[in-house]
Design a protein around this motif. Structure first.
Motif, short mmCIF file in Angstrom:
data_model
loop_
_atom_site.label_atom_id
_atom_site.label_comp_id
_atom_site.label_asym_id
_atom_site.label_seq_id
_atom_site.Cartn_x
_atom_site.Cartn_y
_atom_site.Cartn_z
N ILE A 12 -3.73 7.03 5.16
CA ILE A 12 -2.46 6.86 4.60
C ILE A 12 -2.25 8.16 3.71
CG2 ILE A 12 -2.96 4.25 4.29
CD1 ILE A 12 -4.04 4.91 1.42
N THR A 15 1.54 7.97 2.38
CA THR A 15 1.62 7.05 1.39
C THR A 15 1.10 7.42 0.08
OG1 THR A 15 1.68 5.26 3.02
CG2 THR A 15 1.23 4.57 0.56
N GLU A 31 3.85 3.84 8.06
CA GLU A 31 2.51 3.99 7.48
C GLU A 31 2.25 2.82 6.51
OE1 GLU A 31 0.40 8.15 6.92
OE2 GLU A 31 0.62 7.11 4.85
N ALA A 35 -0.49 -0.02 6.35
CA ALA A 35 -1.52 -0.26 5.24
C ALA A 35 -1.20 -1.79 4.64
CB ALA A 35 -1.04 0.87 3.91
N SER A 39 -4.72 -3.75 5.11
CA SER A 39 -5.16 -4.16 3.71
C SER A 39 -5.68 -5.62 3.58
CB SER A 39 -4.36 -3.84 2.73
OG SER A 39 -3.00 -4.60 2.65
N PHE A 48 -9.62 3.38 3.61
CA PHE A 48 -8.41 4.14 3.47
C PHE A 48 -8.83 5.52 3.28
CE2 PHE A 48 -7.33 -0.20 2.28
CZ PHE A 48 -6.62 -0.51 3.05
N LEU A 69 -1.58 1.53 -2.97
CA LEU A 69 -0.54 0.58 -2.03
C LEU A 69 0.07 -0.23 -2.69
CD1 LEU A 69 -3.17 -0.08 0.81
CD2 LEU A 69 -1.30 1.70 0.73
#
Length: 405
Positions: A12, A15, A31, A35, A39, A48, A69
């Motif tokens: 990630i 992000t 992306e 995620a 998740s 991650f 996130l």
């Protein structure tokens, strides 16, 4: 989500970086969609990871990753601008510790514990960092790479200096380290096959998984009775061919039946023919550049448009085409493989260099009784929107195959 026993390492990196950068791009959103999807797995099944400043992969503490996130969900998903936004103090401090080595050691320990790990890269943020990939492979992990396009390799003149070389190294990373690849379209898969074959590089098995859509809640379109307008949606890169549409509007500027053009998208730092014409052209007040807009405002403007204009020279997928059709908006698009793949027989396709053809289509679609627009609206119910569910069904099948060994 029914996977064989495996441990997913989800990269990630983009992000994580976004709080310090500008508003999210299409790849950033992909992306984040991954995620959001992965998740759902418990911490025992997913880690991650991110690329550090020293080009190593580091594992984030699960709680920190999910906090990042959650912050991204409030900003990337709605398409909010990130300028001036930074991580909150606690996550920022924890992020610094990852850069200083905690995360690298954590990943090493995780790979020692779990010999069934698979690294999934969905943004290409790490594929050109071969040492990082090699380190993961040495500890027994497998690698799956989502590839968006090979456009920097086929159209290097449309990108800043150095991007073609960087993307070539990404594709070399796929060849050297990936056990499986996932292309966002058959057009991208075909481009990969041609480029790899021309250079004698091994290409891992490639599956095609169309991207899904994240449409904002519906809002009323601009009021009726206003002058008809068209929308161009997407970054103002040379390959997007804004120059062609601006030339058409420059020629239509004196016509009483000429519609408006609204341009939405990020402007690149380096000027090119399209941005120069946007700045200097005389369009009689018919062209408006709105820059980047929140998703809801962009969708609202798109809903009121006579059509989306997408005259790109080349694309890997074409999310705006799918978004417009999903909103019930006609599309005038370049006749290129990616748009045919996404739009099927619904949009009206034109050659990306046929200026007179585009101008004639715009004038026709601007009319309230446009026969061509009416015909496309009649085709719209037969179009099927891509979905994240179908995308992840393919990705999970690929990962399941790697877990099966």
């Amino acid at each position: 989500m029914r996977l064989r026993p495996m441990h997913l390492l989800l990269d990630i990196s983009l992000t994580v970086a976004k709080p310090w950068l500008l508003a999210p791009s299409g790849i950033d959103r992909v992306e984040f969609a991954h995620a959001r999807h992965w998740s759902r797995l418990p911490a025992r099944d997913v880690t991650f990871v991110m690329r550090t400043a020293w080009d190593r992969l580091a594992a984030l503490p699960d709680g920190l990753a999910r906090e990042i996130l959650a912050d991204a969900a409030a900003r990337i998903a709605p398409g909010l601008d990130h300028r001036g936004i930074s991580l909150r103090a606690r996550p920022a401090l924890a992020m610094t510790r990852q850069f200083l080595g905690d995360g690298v050691a954590r990943l090493r320990g995780r790979l020692t514990e779990r010999r069934d790990a698979v690294l999934l890269s969905v943004s290409c943020a790490t594929l050109h960092k071969h040492a990082a990939l090699a380190a993961v492979k040495r500890r027994g992990a497998k690698v799956a790479a989502l590839v968006h396009d090979v456009i920097p390799l086929t159209h290097p003149h449309c990108f800043p200096q150095g991007e073609a070389e960087r993307h070539a190294r990404r594709m070399e990373g796929v060849s050297l380290f990936a056990d499986a690849a996932i292309a966002v379209s058959a057009a991208t898969r075909d481009g990969m096959q041609g480029w790899f074959a021309a250079r004698g590089l091994a290409l891992p098995p490639v599956e095609v998984a169309h991207l899904g859509l994240d449409l904002p809640p519906p809002e009323p379109a601009p009021g009726e009775g206003e002058r008809p307008y068209f929308v161009m949606l997407g970054s103002l890169e040379p390959r997007k061919n804004h120059w062609l549409m601006l030339e058409a509007w420059r020629e239509m500027a004196g016509r009483p039946d000429a519609p408006h053009l609204v341009i939405i998208g990020r402007r690149p730092a380096e000027p090119h023919l399209g941005t120069i014409l946007l700045d200097r052209g005389d369009f009689g007040g018919l062209v408006e550049y709105r820059g980047r807009l929140p998703d809801r405002e962009a969708a609202r403007l798109l809903r009121g448009a006579r059509a989306l204009l997408f005259p790109s020279l080349t694309e890997g997928f074409g999310i705006p085409v799918a978004e417009a059709l999903a909103l019930g908006v006609p599309v005038l698009a370049s006749d290129i493989p990616a748009f045919r793949e996404v739009g099927g027989e619904t949009p009206e396709f034109l050659h990306p260099l046929d200026g007179p053809g585009w101008r004639a289509a715009v004038l026709d679609y601007a009319r309230p009784d446009s026969p061509r627009r009416t015909a496309q609206l009649a085709r719209l119910p037969g179009w099927s929107a891509p979905s994240w569910d179908r995308h992840f069904a393919v990705v999970e099948r690929v990962l399941d195959g790697l877990a099966r060994g």
